[in-house]
Design a protein around this motif. Structure first.
Motif, PDB file in Angstrom:
ATOM      1  N   ASP B 408       0.835  -1.201   0.000  1.00  0.00           N
ATOM      2  CA  ASP B 408       0.000   0.000   0.000  1.00  0.00           C
ATOM      3  C   ASP B 408       0.867   1.247   0.000  1.00  0.00           C
ATOM      4  O   ASP B 408       0.577   2.237  -0.685  1.00  0.00           O
ATOM      5  CB  ASP B 408      -0.904   0.014   1.231  1.00  0.00           C
ATOM      6  CG  ASP B 408      -1.889  -1.126   1.232  1.00  0.00           C
ATOM      7  OD1 ASP B 408      -2.167  -1.635   0.136  1.00  0.00           O
ATOM      8  OD2 ASP B 408      -2.367  -1.506   2.306  1.00  0.00           O
ATOM      9  N   GLN B 409       1.929   1.180   0.775  1.00  0.00           N
ATOM     10  CA  GLN B 409       2.800   2.351   0.858  1.00  0.00           C
ATOM     11  C   GLN B 409       3.461   2.639  -0.479  1.00  0.00           C
ATOM     12  O   GLN B 409       3.613   3.802  -0.867  1.00  0.00           O
ATOM     13  CB  GLN B 409       3.868   2.138   1.928  1.00  0.00           C
ATOM     14  CG  GLN B 409       3.268   2.052   3.312  1.00  0.00           C
ATOM     15  CD  GLN B 409       4.299   1.670   4.349  1.00  0.00           C
ATOM     16  OE1 GLN B 409       5.433   2.072   4.264  1.00  0.00           O
ATOM     17  NE2 GLN B 409       3.885   0.883   5.324  1.00  0.00           N
ATOM     18  N   VAL B 410       3.835   1.574  -1.160  1.00  0.00           N
ATOM     19  CA  VAL B 410       4.449   1.785  -2.481  1.00  0.00           C
ATOM     20  C   VAL B 410       3.465   2.482  -3.407  1.00  0.00           C
ATOM     21  O   VAL B 410       3.799   3.468  -4.071  1.00  0.00           O
ATOM     22  CB  VAL B 410       4.894   0.432  -3.090  1.00  0.00           C
ATOM     23  CG1 VAL B 410       5.330   0.622  -4.530  1.00  0.00           C
ATOM     24  CG2 VAL B 410       6.000  -0.173  -2.263  1.00  0.00           C
ATOM     25  N   VAL B 411       2.227   1.982  -3.398  1.00  0.00           N
ATOM     26  CA  VAL B 411       1.234   2.582  -4.289  1.00  0.00           C
ATOM     27  C   VAL B 411       0.958   4.020  -3.881  1.00  0.00           C
ATOM     28  O   VAL B 411       0.805   4.907  -4.723  1.00  0.00           O
ATOM     29  CB  VAL B 411      -0.063   1.752  -4.280  1.00  0.00           C
ATOM     30  CG1 VAL B 411      -1.145   2.458  -5.066  1.00  0.00           C
ATOM     31  CG2 VAL B 411       0.197   0.382  -4.851  1.00  0.00           C
ATOM     32  N   MET B 412       0.921   4.265  -2.583  1.00  0.00           N
ATOM     33  CA  MET B 412       0.670   5.625  -2.124  1.00  0.00           C
ATOM     34  C   MET B 412       1.794   6.567  -2.546  1.00  0.00           C
ATOM     35  O   MET B 412       1.538   7.698  -2.951  1.00  0.00           O
ATOM     36  CB  MET B 412       0.510   5.652  -0.604  1.00  0.00           C
ATOM     37  CG  MET B 412      -0.938   5.535  -0.194  1.00  0.00           C
ATOM     38  SD  MET B 412      -1.104   4.956   1.472  1.00  0.00           S
ATOM     39  CE  MET B 412      -0.293   6.199   2.350  1.00  0.00           C
ATOM     40  N   SER B 413       3.007   6.102  -2.422  1.00  0.00           N
ATOM     41  CA  SER B 413       4.119   6.962  -2.837  1.00  0.00           C
ATOM     42  C   SER B 413       4.077   7.188  -4.339  1.00  0.00           C
ATOM     43  O   SER B 413       4.260   8.298  -4.820  1.00  0.00           O
ATOM     44  CB  SER B 413       5.466   6.324  -2.504  1.00  0.00           C
ATOM     45  OG  SER B 413       5.394   5.598  -1.323  1.00  0.00           O
ATOM     46  N   PRO B 461       0.258  -1.526 -14.173  1.00  0.00           N
ATOM     47  CA  PRO B 461       1.092  -2.742 -14.119  1.00  0.00           C
ATOM     48  C   PRO B 461       1.732  -2.946 -12.753  1.00  0.00           C
ATOM     49  O   PRO B 461       1.837  -4.078 -12.276  1.00  0.00           O
ATOM     50  CB  PRO B 461       2.163  -2.464 -15.179  1.00  0.00           C
ATOM     51  CG  PRO B 461       1.582  -1.465 -16.086  1.00  0.00           C
ATOM     52  CD  PRO B 461       0.644  -0.654 -15.277  1.00  0.00           C
ATOM     53  N   LEU B 462       2.121  -1.836 -12.136  1.00  0.00           N
ATOM     54  CA  LEU B 462       2.746  -1.939 -10.820  1.00  0.00           C
ATOM     55  C   LEU B 462       1.787  -2.565  -9.813  1.00  0.00           C
ATOM     56  O   LEU B 462       2.146  -3.471  -9.055  1.00  0.00           O
ATOM     57  CB  LEU B 462       3.175  -0.549 -10.338  1.00  0.00           C
ATOM     58  CG  LEU B 462       3.904  -0.509  -9.014  1.00  0.00           C
ATOM     59  CD1 LEU B 462       5.343  -0.950  -9.203  1.00  0.00           C
ATOM     60  CD2 LEU B 462       3.861   0.874  -8.396  1.00  0.00           C
ATOM     61  N   VAL B 463       0.554  -2.054  -9.837  1.00  0.00           N
ATOM     62  CA  VAL B 463      -0.441  -2.583  -8.911  1.00  0.00           C
ATOM     63  C   VAL B 463      -0.680  -4.063  -9.169  1.00  0.00           C
ATOM     64  O   VAL B 463      -0.764  -4.869  -8.248  1.00  0.00           O
ATOM     65  CB  VAL B 463      -1.760  -1.783  -9.042  1.00  0.00           C
ATOM     66  CG1 VAL B 463      -2.894  -2.491  -8.346  1.00  0.00           C
ATOM     67  CG2 VAL B 463      -1.588  -0.407  -8.461  1.00  0.00           C
ATOM     68  N   GLN B 464      -0.745  -4.394 -10.458  1.00  0.00           N
ATOM     69  CA  GLN B 464      -0.960  -5.801 -10.783  1.00  0.00           C
ATOM     70  C   GLN B 464       0.222  -6.658 -10.354  1.00  0.00           C
ATOM     71  O   GLN B 464       0.071  -7.751  -9.838  1.00  0.00           O
ATOM     72  CB  GLN B 464      -1.178  -5.951 -12.296  1.00  0.00           C
ATOM     73  CG  GLN B 464      -2.627  -5.728 -12.676  1.00  0.00           C
ATOM     74  CD  GLN B 464      -2.785  -5.378 -14.133  1.00  0.00           C
ATOM     75  OE1 GLN B 464      -1.818  -5.309 -14.882  1.00  0.00           O
ATOM     76  NE2 GLN B 464      -4.014  -5.150 -14.536  1.00  0.00           N
ATOM     77  N   TRP B 465       1.391  -6.089 -10.551  1.00  0.00           N
ATOM     78  CA  TRP B 465       2.597  -6.833 -10.225  1.00  0.00           C
ATOM     79  C   TRP B 465       2.706  -7.028  -8.720  1.00  0.00           C
ATOM     80  O   TRP B 465       3.073  -8.099  -8.237  1.00  0.00           O
ATOM     81  CB  TRP B 465       3.805  -6.078 -10.772  1.00  0.00           C
ATOM     82  CG  TRP B 465       5.100  -6.758 -10.542  1.00  0.00           C
ATOM     83  CD1 TRP B 465       5.474  -7.971 -11.040  1.00  0.00           C
ATOM     84  CD2 TRP B 465       6.181  -6.292  -9.745  1.00  0.00           C
ATOM     85  NE1 TRP B 465       6.729  -8.278 -10.602  1.00  0.00           N
ATOM     86  CE2 TRP B 465       7.193  -7.263  -9.813  1.00  0.00           C
ATOM     87  CE3 TRP B 465       6.397  -5.130  -9.001  1.00  0.00           C
ATOM     88  CZ2 TRP B 465       8.396  -7.116  -9.145  1.00  0.00           C
ATOM     89  CZ3 TRP B 465       7.592  -4.978  -8.351  1.00  0.00           C
ATOM     90  CH2 TRP B 465       8.594  -5.977  -8.421  1.00  0.00           C
ATOM     91  N   LEU B 466       2.387  -5.986  -7.979  1.00  0.00           N
ATOM     92  CA  LEU B 466       2.480  -6.074  -6.524  1.00  0.00           C
ATOM     93  C   LEU B 466       1.290  -6.792  -5.905  1.00  0.00           C
ATOM     94  O   LEU B 466       1.278  -7.074  -4.728  1.00  0.00           O
ATOM     95  CB  LEU B 466       2.577  -4.674  -5.925  1.00  0.00           C
ATOM     96  CG  LEU B 466       3.861  -3.914  -6.170  1.00  0.00           C
ATOM     97  CD1 LEU B 466       3.727  -2.502  -5.666  1.00  0.00           C
ATOM     98  CD2 LEU B 466       5.009  -4.603  -5.476  1.00  0.00           C
ATOM     99  N   LYS B 467       0.297  -7.021  -6.725  1.00  0.00           N
ATOM    100  CA  LYS B 467      -0.927  -7.666  -6.248  1.00  0.00           C
ATOM    101  C   LYS B 467      -1.546  -6.911  -5.072  1.00  0.00           C
ATOM    102  O   LYS B 467      -1.834  -7.467  -4.022  1.00  0.00           O
ATOM    103  CB  LYS B 467      -0.658  -9.116  -5.843  1.00  0.00           C
ATOM    104  CG  LYS B 467      -0.226  -9.970  -7.010  1.00  0.00           C
ATOM    105  CD  LYS B 467      -0.143 -11.425  -6.605  1.00  0.00           C
ATOM    106  CE  LYS B 467       0.407 -12.272  -7.720  1.00  0.00           C
ATOM    107  NZ  LYS B 467       1.820 -11.934  -8.021  1.00  0.00           N
TER     108      LYS B 467
END
Lengths: 230, 837
Positions: B408-413, B461-467
């Motif tokens: 979540d933090q990655v996506v938030m950043s 893609p990032l979200v998909q990759w990080l699931k």
């Protein structure tokens, strides 16, 4: 919580002196779900509710004024005395409960621990659902019948004082009907017009909860203090 | 498909070229129009004259808007494109291309995104839309987190970016620049804020889970106050000059933060109160009802702008606070209007903003390149954003119930997109005070383009990759809603019992306060009754019944025109209900959907709803019949001279109303006569009806109902049916519920006369098997009428003479009205299908 530091110490001193103290210790031993502070805090509350008696009776809950507006108040109070929830039998209500029982009930609302394995988590989830199921299944026959469901809906609707009673009843009926049908569909029962789905069993009940994040819903914030304390 | 797209693309480019080539000329001189006209019209009066000058500005604005809308249209022709590339990125690129074309045609920067245009016209609709459809419970549940990110996070970003850039500047890496520390901080403050428009545009396509979404989105909305204050403070400091800034000024800055943010919120709340109060009394002016919503909210924006408070906060909170009451107060039609208009304005503004951002960039005058500055800005905002998020999350996770995980933090950043707000702010800078304004502008543009295009492109893609836990698209089921409600009560009870004051406790107290005081003041009396969430559930049930019936018909192949992905997903047709909580339930869905596709979606939903209405007469479910039509009070509008002709929906409601009465009458009659019908006949009837319905499609023709109703009522008297008289008693009260309750009573009294109504029988110990075994629409009492009608075969040919004898036929077939009056609809039986593409 509302108690100043000095009086808390006084209370602890006093507690140590009589049998309350043993009760707290008992509670702590039997309930690994809570930490020491929470046990003490809950015990203080318990004494307040019980009026310094060793047990609580249903009428003691009248003390909680905030409960007055709760539409399913009687159900919640009853859940505290339900033998099924207390693990004391398959049906019936206890007349009074002690501190340990009180803790048992409150522990249904403990948040899930992060170190739980998947199986444990599932077990925990089922426990929580069982609590809810018992709240719905009043007569303890293991299924939620239409009437039982309807009464729940009625109770929930009664929160709105402006809705007429007779109307509530008819609406509740309709909603409950629908909900039962939905439950039947979700739990994968074959849909037959002539063989209606009569009641929700616990297994089906669990199925209707699939995909719902129960963890978020069925827990009370303060019980999570453990995370901060550790 | 492809030919279509390329066609439209061609048209689009042509249009852009036309607009682009005409526009500069139009701006640069008096224009070619008048001269030409003079040349032509030397002799006498001209029949046709070209008023180019007077319409120039609005004409060009409209043309550009049209181009923007067209482009959105084109992008959505192919779902593949928009699912990979966010629309915002496409629009920026298109803007760059169009700007390039215009520039090539005439070396003048054409339309640019001016701060006035942006702040006064384009931003408010988007923010209002966000506030009005804000999932309140989710928002307030995470308010603490959102506030921390919005306030501390933004200050952190601004300070670190500004200071780091200054540090690098001191090291001499950037070469000679005429800027001081304050300029860097000013730049940091305007580049720090995450932009609501960009976040909305990108996150909608990325369907992350709702908590994550609300945190990022809420942050982007609420950080406005911080941005405004930081921007104003540093701008005034820059104006003052670095050496004259005193400690007092800094304190003033901090104070002004509280004034600006709390003041803005207060203005919003006050206007929300006003708006709610006003809508309580607008039931006699249904036509302008939606206008109030827009005007008053916009006024809140302008007012707080005037008082130099946070305008975004004001309009956001205006939307958030009023939504519940407004949705309950205004009529269903007005609610639909508000919803559509708001979505249209918001998605339109968004489209224009991104396209104009692209166009604005094509202007060599504003470009000043400084590689170190630009690159370092990009690096710093990304890095510090990430660090800030990690630090704050670390603190927050100690208190949060739902932990924010690393993913979540990655996506938030990564989701910290910068957008048009930063651009508009940087353009507002005064070049005399800020010497390197152009550098700031170009850097901001680069940052915006980078975040929107690159990050927007890669976040999916990032979200998909990080699931990342994706949001669930399904609507809550009925059981879930009921259990959820029960949970609220249980949790607050447990908190009461254990003596804790927690989240649930506060929510409980607030809803009590709301019920006791606020709703009484702000809601119409009838709305107060119907606002209960469970009642909404019931409201949905009616629709659901209709839908499931239709779905069933579709399975049998007779009702194929109605789209139905699955019966499970059909629970929620609550786009059609203005009730607060149901809308709330669907809001997250709405918000997550791409704004522009939402319009499409809603359209199809609306279609579906209409189809449902349309098929209602087939569904002889008591519940449906009695509850779906409107209270009588609304039909009175037909006769009001202040009102325009009510729309088709109302007419259909009316139709249903009368049809129901007729049916009940007939069943009453037939029960007396002893006519009994078996199920088979009913089924046969249904199939026939379904077939017929398919041919006749939507019966939204003009129904001569007034006269019919009159006739009808008179005839009814013979049968001593009580509804017409009873109903008139309720003309004064506006709510459906009173009327419904009344109907319930009627049914009870009627049930002795042979109509078995299991659903509404007040009998406490009703046999449950009856209820569930016999689907209500198959109940014997009701099958009487249809089969009677089914026997009389009505030829399917439209002919106007039926108009003359509607009542004779009306006993036989309700279709006769539709057939007689809606022949034009019959010509397009596949109409609803076409909306689904």
């Amino acid at each position: 919580m509302g108690v100043s530091h000095s009086s808390k110490e006084a209370w602890e001193r006093e507690s140590r002196s009589d049998f309350w103290w043993t009760q707290i210790q008992e509670g702590f031993r039997s309930q690994s779900d809570f930490n020491w502070d929470q046990i003490k805090q809950l015990h203080q509350r318990f004494r307040l509710l019980s009026g310094d008696q060793p047990t609580i009776r249903p009428e003691n809950f009248d003390y909680v004024l905030d409960l007055e507006f709760n539409p399913i108040r009687s159900r919640i109070v009853r859940a505290f005395f339900d033998n099924r929830n207390l693990g004391k039998g398959t049906s019936g209500l206890a007349e009074e409960i002690g501190f340990e029982d009180f803790l048992t009930i409150i522990s249904y609302f403990k948040p899930l621990r992060s170190h739980f394995s998947k199986e444990e988590a599932e077990l925990y989830r089922r426990e929580k659902l069982r609590f809810l199921f018992h709240m719905y299944d009043e007569d303890g026959d293991g299924v939620i019948t239409l009437q039982e469901y309807r009464r729940v809906v009625e109770d929930l609707l009664s929160a709105n004082p402006q809705v007429e009673r007779a109307w509530v009843r008819s609406i509740a009926n309709s909603i409950a009907c629908r909900a039962l049908k939905e439950a039947a569909r979700v739990s994968g029962h074959p849909r037959q017009e002539d063989q209606p789905y009569q009641a929700i069993t616990f297994e089906d009940f669990v199925k209707t909860w699939q995909g719902i994040d129960l963890e978020v819903k069925m827990r009370v914030n303060f019980l999570n203090q453990e995370a901060a304390a550790l | 498909m492809w030919t279509w797209e390329s066609d439209i693309l061609c048209v689009l480019v042509l249009l852009a070229w036309l607009v682009g080539s005409v526009y500069p000329q139009a701006l640069s001189g008096p224009g070619l129009g008048p001269e030409l006209l003079h040349h032509w019209n030397n002799s006498g009066y001209s029949v046709v004259s070209l008023q180019w000058i007077s319409v120039r500005a609005p004409f060009l604005t409209t043309s550009w808007t049209l181009v923007a809308l067209f482009s959105a249209l084109v992008f959505h022709l192919s779902h593949k494109v928009t699912s990979i590339v966010p629309e915002s990125a496409l629009l920026i690129v298109l803007g760059l291309v169009l700007g390039g074309i215009v520039w090539a045609a005439d070396h003048i920067a054409s339309f640019t995104l001016t701060p006035t245009l942006f702040f006064f016209y384009l931003l408010p609709p988007i923010v209002l839309d966000a506030g009005y459809f804000m999932p309140n419970r989710l928002f307030f549940g995470n308010l603490g987190t959102i506030l921390l990110y919005a306030v501390i996070g933004t200050i952190w970003n601004a300070a670190t970016t500004g200071l780091s850039l200054y540090g690098v500047f001191l090291s001499g890496l950037m070469g000679e620049l005429k800027i001081g520390l304050l300029d860097f901080l000013l730049f940091g403050s305007l580049i720090a804020a995450v932009d609501p428009v960009a976040v909305l545009a990108v996150f909608e396509e990325v369907h992350v889970n709702e908590v994550l979404f609300i945190i990022v989105f809420g942050e982007s909305l609420l950080n406005d106050a911080v941005t405004v204050v930081l921007y104003n403070v540093f701008e005034s400091f820059v104006t003052l000059g670095g050496d004259k800034v005193t400690g007092v000024d800094c304190v003033k800055g901090i104070v002004s933060f509280f004034v600006v943010s709390l003041g803005g919120t207060l203005v919003g709340v006050i206007f929300a109160f006003l708006l709610s109060l006003v809508t309580r009394f607008t039931k006699h002016v249904r036509i302008i009802e939606p206008g109030f919503v827009f005007v008053i909210s916009y006024l809140s924006y302008l007012t707080s702008e005037m008082l130099s408070l946070s305008a975004i906060l004001a309009i956001t909170f205006c939307g958030i606070c009023c939504q519940k009451y407004v949705k309950a107060n205004i009529s269903e039609q007005s609610a639909t209007t508000v919803r559509y208009t708001m979505k249209m304005l918001a998605s339109g503004s968004e489209t224009i903003i991104f396209m104009f951002l692209g166009i604005s960039a094509v202007d060599p005058l504003i470009w000043t390149w400084n590689t170190a500055f630009v690159l370092l800005t990009l690096v710093f905002i990304s890095v510090y954003r990430a660090i800030g998020v990690v630090l704050q999350t670390w603190i927050l996770n100690r208190y949060r119930m739902v932990q924010l995980e690393t993913i979540d933090q990655v996506v938030m950043s990564y989701g910290g997109l910068r957008g048009a707000v930063a651009y508009a702010l940087v353009v507002l800078l005064d070049e005399k005070k800020v010497k390197e304004k152009n550098l700031f502008v170009s850097t901001t543009l680069i940052v915006v383009f980078f975040t929107v295009i690159f990050q927007g492109l890669t976040i999916k893609p990032l979200v998909q990759w990080l699931k990342v836990k994706r949001s669930e698209e399904r609507e809550p089921k009925l059981n879930e809603k009921l259990h959820g409600r029960a949970f609220d009560h249980i949790l607050s009870a447990i908190e009461d019992i254990s003596g804790q004051i927690g989240h649930n406790y506060l929510r409980d107290k607030w809803s009590n306060f709301d019920r006791k005081f606020l709703s009484k003041v702000l809601m119409r009396r009838s709305a107060q009754k119907s606002r209960d969430r469970i009642l909404n559930v019931f409201h949905e049930l009616n629709l659901k019944d209709a839908i499931s019936y239709v779905a069933e018909g579709e399975r049998r192949g007779s009702l194929a025109f109605i789209r139905s992905p699955s019966t499970d997903n059909m629970v929620n047709v609550d786009f059609s209900t203005p009730r607060p909580s149901t809308v709330e339930a669907s809001v997250s869905y709405l918000l997550r959907e791409n704004v522009s596709t939402v319009c499409l979606d809603m359209q199809s939903l609306e279609q579906r709803r209409r189809s449902i209405r349309d098929t209602e007469d087939m569904v002889t479910h008591h519940t449906l019949q009695q509850y779906l039509y409107k209270p009588r009070q609304e039909y009175k509008h037909l006769y009001s001279r202040h009102e325009i002709t009510p729309n088709e929906d109302e007419k259909q409601d009316k139709e249903i109303f009368h049809r129901t009465m007729r049916k009940r009458l007939e069943s009453f009659k037939s029960a007396k006569l002893g006519i009994n019908q078996n199920k088979k006949a009913a089924k046969l009837y249904k199939r026939e009806r379904a077939q017929k319905r398919r041919n006749s499609s939507i019966p939204n023709g003009k129904l001569p109902m007034e006269n019919l109703a009159h006739n009808f009522v008179i005839k009814e008297k013979d049968f001593e049916l009580s509804e017409p008289e009873e109903a008139t008693n309720y003309e004064e009260t506006s709510g459906g519920i009173e009327f419904l309750a009344n109907v319930t009573k009627d049914v009870t009294s009627e049930s002795g006369a042979g109509i078995d109504n299991p659903v509404f029988s007040p009998d406490e110990d009703l046999d449950p098997s009856i209820l569930s075994r016999v689907p209500p629409w198959l109940s014997p009492g009701e099958t009487v009428v249809p089969s009677q009608r089914a026997r009389v075969q009505i030829p399917n040919s439209p002919s106007n003479f039926r108009r003359l004898t509607p009542f004779r036929l009306s006993n036989k077939s309700v279709d006769s009205f539709l057939l007689a009056d809606g022949p034009e609809e019959q010509l397009q039986p596949t109409f609803p299908e076409s909306t689904h593409m």
